[in-house]
Design an enzyme around this catalytic site. Structure first.
Site: not given
Length: 271
Positions: A218, A165
């Protein structure tokens, strides 16, 4: 026998664009400001193909299949012991094995996780690589992966980490910054749609597919994308070494990496 042609001549003598030209024109509208589109179209081709994002996706899928099929699991839809014992997974107690700060991107915690990351990076990454080629996309992607693990080691130092991610959000962050900065040079409707697409797609993917990776990873990835990615993706047809923004990003990213190394050696509460 007459050979098929990509461009068909209409009755008024105007050449109609074939599928190949239409595809590249669409890519240029989505990825570049207006003054750079013609330059891209003059030399647009699929050789080399978007090899980086395709190869990295195949590698991530292969590692997922390996742990799902060949390693003992209680269940493979959400992988269990195999991935947490993997030499690829980032674990705080094993952070002296430096490769884990990068290699964790190959390991995913379940079908939902791997499908989400593959979907995002293929949709965004292939189009980016057609315009900017593999080196630029690869640098942005890997900078996001490293930034994600380093940020997690500082702000969430006791958590293990899996998934790509950080790299995916770096691509989204770089694309988002270019959409915002070049908004006035875009067709207004396309500019608005680009920004909404990134915001909605990124938020939806986090809610649906980001359950196995820390929020900090993230965030680290998207910040890397909005800085390093912005510089790489805004320098189309320009020499990076002559761009002061490039050196500013290099210095800033290097300082962040050095601080993270210092923190992990001397200050981290992790064992």
């Amino acid at each position: 026998m007459e050979q098929p042609r990509d461009k068909e001549e209409q009755p008024d003598g105007v050449l109609e664009m074939g599928c190949y030209e239409k595809f590249h024109r669409l890519v240029s509208k989505w990825m570049l400001p207006e003054h750079l589109r013609e330059k891209y179209l003059e030399r647009a081709n699929c050789f080399p193909p978007p090899i980086f994002i395709i190869l990295i996706s195949i590698a991530e899928l292969a590692v997922f299949i390996y742990y799902a099929v060949w390693k003992p699991q209680k269940q493979w839809v959400t992988l269990d012991e195999g991935i947490w014992n993997s030499p690829l997974t980032y674990k705080p107690e094993s952070r002296n094995e430096a490769w884990r700060f990068i290699s964790y991107m190959f390991v995913h915690a379940g079908v939902q996780h791997i499908l989400g990351n593959l979907l995002m990076q293929l949709v965004v990454g292939i189009a980016l690589e057609l315009v900017h080629k593999g080196f630029e996309v690869g640098m942005v992607y890997l900078s996001g992966v490293l930034a994600g693990s380093l940020a997690s080691s500082i702000f969430d130092p006791l958590s293990a980490l899996v998934g790509a991610s950080g790299g995916v959000y770096a691509l989204l962050g770089g694309y988002f910054m270019n959409a915002v900065v070049n908004f006035r040079e875009m067709i207004p409707l396309i500019g608005v749609f680009r920004i909404l697409f990134i915001v909605v797609f990124g938020r939806f993917s986090y809610l649906c597919f980001g359950l196995f990776v820390s929020f900090v990873a993230h965030f680290g990835g998207i910040v890397a994308g909005m800085t390093v990615g912005y510089v790489f993706f805004s320098a189309y047809n320009e020499k990076l070494l002559k761009d002061p923004r490039f050196w500013l990003c290099i210095v800033g990213y290097t300082i962040f990496v050095l601080f993270a190394v210092f923190f992990n050696i001397f200050l981290s509460p992790a064992p």
